[in-house]
Scaffold this active site. Structure first.
Site, PDB file in Angstrom:
ATOM      1  N   CYS A 178     -41.322  20.238  15.517  1.00  0.00           N
ATOM      2  CA  CYS A 178     -41.898  19.056  16.166  1.00  0.00           C
ATOM      3  C   CYS A 178     -40.833  18.047  16.554  1.00  0.00           C
ATOM      4  O   CYS A 178     -40.782  16.926  16.023  1.00  0.00           O
ATOM      5  CB  CYS A 178     -42.928  18.442  15.255  1.00  0.00           C
ATOM      6  SG  CYS A 178     -44.317  19.566  15.061  1.00  0.00           S
TER       7      CYS A 178
ATOM      8  N   ARG B 159     -15.320  31.433  14.586  1.00  0.00           N
ATOM      9  CA  ARG B 159     -16.242  31.813  15.659  1.00  0.00           C
ATOM     10  C   ARG B 159     -15.840  33.113  16.354  1.00  0.00           C
ATOM     11  O   ARG B 159     -16.661  33.986  16.616  1.00  0.00           O
ATOM     12  CB  ARG B 159     -16.250  30.671  16.685  1.00  0.00           C
ATOM     13  CG  ARG B 159     -17.245  30.846  17.806  1.00  0.00           C
ATOM     14  CD  ARG B 159     -16.967  29.819  18.910  1.00  0.00           C
ATOM     15  NE  ARG B 159     -16.766  28.478  18.421  1.00  0.00           N
ATOM     16  CZ  ARG B 159     -17.744  27.588  18.238  1.00  0.00           C
ATOM     17  NH1 ARG B 159     -18.984  27.896  18.518  1.00  0.00           N
ATOM     18  NH2 ARG B 159     -17.464  26.372  17.790  1.00  0.00           N
TER      19      ARG B 159
ATOM     20  N   PRO C  71      -9.291  31.689  12.084  1.00  0.00           N
ATOM     21  CA  PRO C  71     -10.336  31.887  13.097  1.00  0.00           C
ATOM     22  C   PRO C  71     -11.701  32.074  12.455  1.00  0.00           C
ATOM     23  O   PRO C  71     -11.816  32.727  11.422  1.00  0.00           O
ATOM     24  CB  PRO C  71      -9.906  33.177  13.802  1.00  0.00           C
ATOM     25  CG  PRO C  71      -9.200  33.955  12.716  1.00  0.00           C
ATOM     26  CD  PRO C  71      -8.495  32.919  11.851  1.00  0.00           C
TER      27      PRO C  71
HETATM   28  N1  LLP Z   1     -10.076  25.674  10.319  1.00  0.00           N
HETATM   29  C1  LLP Z   1     -10.586  24.458  10.117  1.00  0.00           C
HETATM   30  C2  LLP Z   1      -9.838  23.477   9.322  1.00  0.00           C
HETATM   31  C3  LLP Z   1     -11.830  24.124  10.680  1.00  0.00           C
HETATM   32  O1  LLP Z   1     -12.334  22.901  10.491  1.00  0.00           O
HETATM   33  C4  LLP Z   1     -12.532  25.083  11.444  1.00  0.00           C
HETATM   34  C5  LLP Z   1     -13.829  24.772  12.029  1.00  0.00           C
HETATM   35  C6  LLP Z   1     -11.956  26.351  11.605  1.00  0.00           C
HETATM   36  C7  LLP Z   1     -10.717  26.619  11.034  1.00  0.00           C
HETATM   37  C8  LLP Z   1     -12.616  27.452  12.394  1.00  0.00           C
HETATM   38  O2  LLP Z   1     -12.777  27.118  13.722  1.00  0.00           O
HETATM   39  P1  LLP Z   1     -13.271  28.222  14.774  1.00  0.00           P
HETATM   40  O3  LLP Z   1     -12.219  29.279  14.874  1.00  0.00           O
HETATM   41  O4  LLP Z   1     -14.545  28.769  14.282  1.00  0.00           O
HETATM   42  O5  LLP Z   1     -13.439  27.452  16.032  1.00  0.00           O
HETATM   43  N2  LLP Z   1     -20.476  24.004  13.982  1.00  0.00           N
HETATM   44  C9  LLP Z   1     -19.652  23.965  15.175  1.00  0.00           C
HETATM   45  C10 LLP Z   1     -18.242  24.369  14.896  1.00  0.00           C
HETATM   46  C11 LLP Z   1     -17.604  23.511  13.820  1.00  0.00           C
HETATM   47  C12 LLP Z   1     -16.221  23.971  13.465  1.00  0.00           C
HETATM   48  C13 LLP Z   1     -15.721  23.263  12.270  1.00  0.00           C
HETATM   49  N3  LLP Z   1     -14.417  23.650  11.850  1.00  0.00           N
HETATM   50  C14 LLP Z   1     -20.294  24.837  16.245  1.00  0.00           C
HETATM   51  O6  LLP Z   1     -21.353  25.419  16.009  1.00  0.00           O
HETATM   52  O7  LLP Z   1     -19.780  24.909  17.354  1.00  0.00           O
END
Ligand code: LLP
Length: 422
Positions: A345, A280, A278
């Site tokens: 900009c 986010r 996890p």
């Molecule tokens: N594991 C892998 C292999 C991943 O690629 C990611 C996120 C995670 C775990 C963690 O995912 P989470 O639990 O955070 O959803 N920049 C984007 C999010 C990109 C996520 C990329 N991979 C945003 O701001 O929404």
């Protein structure tokens, strides 16, 4: 979950610290993180998943790689999911034990493989046969055995934004699930590799458990099939992806407890060590981007609230049309409707269109909420704007955990070649 950014006596705080005090001392824009909020999420995750054996919960470092944040999360029992040599180095610098680090990512280089094998890790999540061959060569040359899992692509639509959905057949991630038996046989044949298990991650900011449960179901069937073909499967990495409640006008995403109950159901009888990644969920709501209103511009029908934070500080609205709450630090009870923009900009430098929110005037402070994840980590210096500092709050104390870069340091690192006449 307790909101760690409440308004008390007319002033928004982070835990016990009034945000204007941080703005005065550290300047704006500045990212402000609540230690209590991230610890609470780490605890909730452990409470929900701990009963499922002894899972490895590895924080997805990409969400917030600040070493102080990683140190806090390591102390709260989290491992790390890393996707680069840089993230690996950060996790180690924060004291994450090597056997609690998972190395993910579709483009690991030989240098990154060597770095992680030298330092140690729980497993590499492999995403292609050429990658497996490269890792085999690296491990053999070093005289070590690399623990590996296959990241499978379950061909499930995650239902999130297209740019952050990863589990459909046309996405670059993982190997087609049907290829897993051949891929595991390949690992058996390649020297220097030891198969640990399978991994899956279908996307980020998921607001429904159904696609996750479907993906986990497919993973479970494949684990059974691989075992029947003589493979030992000891780990199953279920990725990250659970979403946050950015926009209160939308229904809330499933809770951590709901997620835990679904995982318990989906993984019953698997007899593996579960791994989670996890990102986010752990840090998103623990952070705000604290910013000052430069001016309010009335233009024809439109009204723009122009902040001193821009798309370079928080890319999500511009990149994914993401919705972030924007709130005054000293609300006066009045509402306004405005487009909230940055100084960069580009028309895309817009945090909100036609947003109804607490009234803001020139010189006021505001917070952009849910900026603990994928905010500072995705920041850039476009328009020659220095990276904003990061602050960590713990009760009534706070510290700068990354200072603002001064302009001179940027200018000083660039070099005009001698042969270029001035
Ligand atoms: N594991 C892998 C292999 C991943 O690629 C990611 C996120 C995670 C775990 C963690 O995912 P989470 O639990 O955070 O959803 N920049 C984007 C999010 C990109 C996520 C990329 N991979 C945003 O701001 O929404």
């Amino acid at each position: 979950m307790t909101d760690q950014f409440p308004v008390r006596e007319g002033i928004r705080h982070c835990e016990g610290v009034a945000l204007p005090a941080i703005a005065a001392a550290a300047g704006t824009p500045v990212y402000v993180y609540s230690l209590a909020a991230m610890r609470a999420q780490a605890r909730a995750m452990h409470a929900a998943l701990g009963p499922l054996g002894d899972p490895l919960i590895g924080f997805a470092v990409k969400a917030n790689p600040n070493i102080a944040v990683l140190t806090a999360l390591a102390a709260a029992g989290m491992g790390a999911d890393v996707v680069s040599g840089g993230e690996y180095a950060r996790a180690r610098a924060a004291g994450v034990a090597p056997d609690r680090i998972v190395f993910s990512g579709v483009g690991k280089t030989a240098g990154e493989m060597r770095q992680a094998l030298e330092g140690g890790l729980a497993q590499f999540n492999l995403e292609s046969l050429p990658e497996a061959e490269m890792l085999s060569e690296v491990a053999v040359a070093m005289g070590v055995t690399a623990p590996v899992a296959w990241r499978i692509n379950p061909d499930v639509e995650a239902g999130s934004h297209a740019k952050i959905s990863t589990g459909a057949a046309h996405n670059k991630f993982g190997i087609p699930i049907g290829d897993a038996p051949a891929a595991c046989a390949k690992v058996r044949d390649l020297p220097g590799l030891e198969l640990k298990g399978l991994a899956v991650h279908i996307g980020s900011q998921l607001t429904s458990l159904a696609p996750l449960e479907q993906a986990f179901g497919r993973l479970g069937e494949m684990i059974a099939r691989l075992r029947s073909e003589g493979h030992q499967i000891s780990t199953a990495d279920l990725g990250g992806g659970l979403g946050l409640h950015y926009d209160p006008s939308l229904p809330p995403p499933p809770s951590i407890a709901d997620y835990g109950a679904m995982v318990a159901r989906a993984t019953q009888g698997w007899d593996v060590r579960l791994i989670f990644e996890p990102g986010r969920l752990i840090v998103g709501n623990a952070g705000v981007l604290l910013t000052e209103v430069i001016r309010v511009k009335e233009s024809g029908e439109a009204r723009f609230v122009i902040l001193d934070a821009g798309m370079n500080d928080l890319l999500r609205p511009s990149l994914y049309d993401a919705w972030h709450a924007i709130e005054p630090v000293t609300p006066d009870g009045e509402q306004m409707v405005a487009d909230v923009v940055g100084p960069v900009c580009e028309t895309g430098d817009t945090f909100a269109f036609g947003r109804e929110m607490g009234r803001l005037a020139a010189g006021d402070l505001a917070v952009i909420r849910t900026a603990g994840a994928y905010a500072a980590t995705m920041a850039g210096t476009y328009n020659s704007r220095p990276l904003a500092p990061e602050v960590l709050v713990d009760g009534d104390k706070w510290a700068v955990i990354r200072p603002r870069r001064d302009l001179e340091s940027y200018l000083a690192e660039e070099q005009v070649p001698e042969w270029l006449s001035r």
